[in-house]
Design a protein around this motif. Structure first.
Motif, short mmCIF file in Angstrom:
data_model
loop_
_atom_site.label_atom_id
_atom_site.label_comp_id
_atom_site.label_asym_id
_atom_site.label_seq_id
_atom_site.Cartn_x
_atom_site.Cartn_y
_atom_site.Cartn_z
N SER A 1 0.83 -1.20 0.00
CA SER A 1 0.00 0.00 0.00
C SER A 1 0.86 1.25 0.00
CB SER A 1 -0.96 -0.01 1.19
OG SER A 1 -0.25 -0.20 2.37
N TYR A 2 2.06 1.13 0.57
CA TYR A 2 2.97 2.28 0.55
C TYR A 2 3.26 2.69 -0.89
CZ TYR A 2 7.02 5.19 1.43
OH TYR A 2 7.88 6.24 1.48
N PHE A 3 3.48 1.69 -1.76
CA PHE A 3 3.79 2.00 -3.16
C PHE A 3 2.55 2.34 -3.97
CE2 PHE A 3 7.55 -0.52 -2.07
CZ PHE A 3 8.51 0.41 -2.45
N ILE A 4 1.46 1.66 -3.62
CA ILE A 4 0.27 1.76 -4.47
C ILE A 4 -0.52 3.03 -4.21
CG2 ILE A 4 -2.04 0.75 -4.52
CD1 ILE A 4 -0.98 -1.82 -5.06
N PHE A 5 -0.38 3.57 -2.97
CA PHE A 5 -1.26 4.66 -2.56
C PHE A 5 -1.25 5.82 -3.55
CE2 PHE A 5 -2.99 8.01 0.01
CZ PHE A 5 -3.93 7.34 0.76
N SER A 6 -0.06 6.24 -3.97
CA SER A 6 0.00 7.41 -4.86
C SER A 6 -0.62 7.08 -6.22
CB SER A 6 1.45 7.86 -5.02
OG SER A 6 2.24 6.77 -5.38
N ARG A 7 -0.46 5.81 -6.65
CA ARG A 7 -1.10 5.42 -7.91
C ARG A 7 -2.62 5.49 -7.79
NH1 ARG A 7 2.11 2.06 -11.04
NH2 ARG A 7 0.40 2.07 -12.53
#
Lengths: 321, 183
Positions: free
Chosen positions: B170-176
């Protein structure tokens, strides 16, 4: 990935098809509960025979049920070996020494390496894996000359075998029963039946209709989304991503790259579905009329009585014995 | 947002969760340590549920969690005890909905989302832990002598890595997600 047998209705005309979805659901719950209270060996065999009888009398194909059992096969084996190895109460049935020596170590390595190389060319990989494991165990048990590296004793007790038997039978009964239900009931009927059964929940302000709706949409979309996941995987594979090989960390990164498009597709799909539903004037919580109405027949009453009797007899046997 | 949209969105996200679980089950065939013999699997399937909680709040989060629990039960069919149906499936996943309470006191952003993951997984762990202590005593292997620690280790084995995995993702996906106006 595609061998999940959920919501795969197969047309037919046995007594299972003439039954009401509500009575089928209730009978399923009662029979599952029965499978849990059984503690006697012959009793369990009787239960398995009963399930087999339902299967045959219902005119469902056994191969389909077997396909439904396939995903739990690995799990069954896992638990089976766990029970066999770690339970040591009851009578001692069989004991053997597994000895690793300087001589059979290279042979064992040879078998493992042969298996790793040749498994790509074999069709029934799972059976092949079992054969390899069995081969290694047989080797360690029988052929052990030379200097001993390590040795361990395997003891199999009667309670372990019995426990493993009960677990296997219970799992098989549960999976078979639920597969029978989904094979013989149309998803719409199942949904309606579930809704009617959950109706009493409205006392504690839970909307049964909405829940049944969500469940049926979710079930409907599982194969669709699996297909989409497959498509994305293929699209990424065509750009050079390899999903089958690679380290665990690589696999995780690949799944993350799969996640974002999956989410976006899900949102798109749900939006389209909502538009389609609204265009047909669907309003959640409003009263709806049905095209198909559930009917409670004599056969339902009969089946419910039989099932309740089975349950009651099982309770009596459990208490008496 | 209309009620129909909410309903279909929850339904499709729950089925996405099931699909993720299926993908991780497939992965488990290659990487055996992901799975445990008496049920429990390291997987990312909870992520869509946390997204539902983020978007729709506590009540619908509990609904969708409980429904996911039911569907998971149908797929898994690992029932060892009748009470396990509730403690390990319906209640365990339903409790994830309560992680939405964090959004009442903190702003909606990446950090809070990750905290909600921790809270949700902790609540799920508690439910599995109680189930382990109460129901699974008879399945305890010989090596363990204390059911409390056995249940703790057993459930932590898959809950903690799943939690780390979901937080990491989720850390990586959140901005997407923010770019695509999902959040």
């Amino acid at each position: 990935m595609k061998n999940i047998v959920i919501g795969q209705y197969v047309p037919g005309n046995s007594f299972l098809y003439r039954m009401d979805a509500r009575s089928k659901l209730l009978a399923l719950v009662v029979l599952m509960a029965t499978a849990f209270i059984i503690k006697d060996f012959y009793h369990m065999i009787g239960m398995v025979l009963l399930v087999g009888f339902i299967l045959v009398a219902g005119g469902l194909s056994v191969t389909r049920i077997m396909r439904g059992l396939k995903p739990v096969l690995i799990l069954l084996l896992f638990t089976f070996s766990f029970q066999m190895l770690f339970v040591n109460t009851g009578e001692l049935l069989y004991t053997t020494d597994l000895t690793l020596t300087l001589y059979n170590l290279p042979i064992m390595m040879g078998i493992i390496i042969f298996w790793m190389i040749s498994k790509k060319y074999v069709k029934f990989r799972f059976i092949y894996l079992l054969l390899a494991v069995f081969g290694v165990l047989a080797l360690l048990a029988t052929f052990a000359p030379g200097g001993v590296i390590s040795s361990s004793r395997v003891q199999i007790y009667s309670d372990g075998v019995l426990g493993a038997f009960f677990i296997m039978m219970r799992l098989i009964i549960i999976v078979t029963l639920s597969t029978i239900l989904t094979l013989s009931t149309k998803p719409t009927d199942l949904n309606l039946g579930l809704e009617r059964i959950l109706k009493p929940l409205s006392i504690i302000k839970i909307n049964a209709e909405e829940i049944a709706m969500i469940i049926s949409i979710a079930l409907r979309y599982i194969p669709t989304l699996l297909d989409e996941a497959n498509k994305i995987m293929l699209a990424q594979a065509s750009r050079g991503v390899d999903f089958k090989e690679g380290k665990f960390k690589d696999k995780i990164m690949q799944i993350i790259s799969l996640l974002v498009p999956m989410f976006i597709i899900s949102f798109k799909r749900s939006d389209e579905l909502a538009n389609a539903m609204e265009a047909r004037n669907f309003v959640p919580g409003r009263n709806r009329t049905r095209l198909h109405v559930l009917k409670w027949n004599y056969v339902d009453t009969f089946v419910m009585i039989v099932v309740t009797l089975v349950f009651a007899i099982s309770v009596v046997i459990r208490v008496v014995m | 947002m209309s009620d129909t949209k909410k309903l279909t969105e929850i339904a499709v996200l729950v089925s996405l969760a099931v699909v993720l679980e299926v993908i991780f089950t497939g992965l488990g065939a290659f990487v055996p340590f992901l799975q445990l013999p008496y049920g429990g699997r390291i997987s990312m399937a909870m992520l869509p549920l946390f997204v539902i909680v983020y978007r729709h709040g506590v009540k619908l989060g509990i609904y969708s969690g409980a429904i996911y629990g039911l569907l998971n039960l149908m797929l898994d069919a690992q029932i060892w005890h009748w009470a396990s149906v509730f403690l390990d499936y319906v209640v365990a996943f339903g409790l994830i909905g309560f992680s939405g309470l964090i959004y009442l006191v903190m702003p909606k952003n990446r950090m809070t989302f990750m905290i909600s993951v921790i809270i949700g997984m902790l609540l799920r762990f508690i439910s599995h832990y109680i189930s382990g202590v109460v129901l699974f005593a008879e399945w305890m292997p010989e090596e363990f002598n204390n059911i409390y620690w056995y249940s703790f280790y057993y459930n932590a084995y898959y809950i903690v890595p799943s939690m780390v995995l979901i937080m990491f993702t989720s850390y990586f996906i959140f901005s997407r997600f923010e770019q695509n106006e999902i959040f």
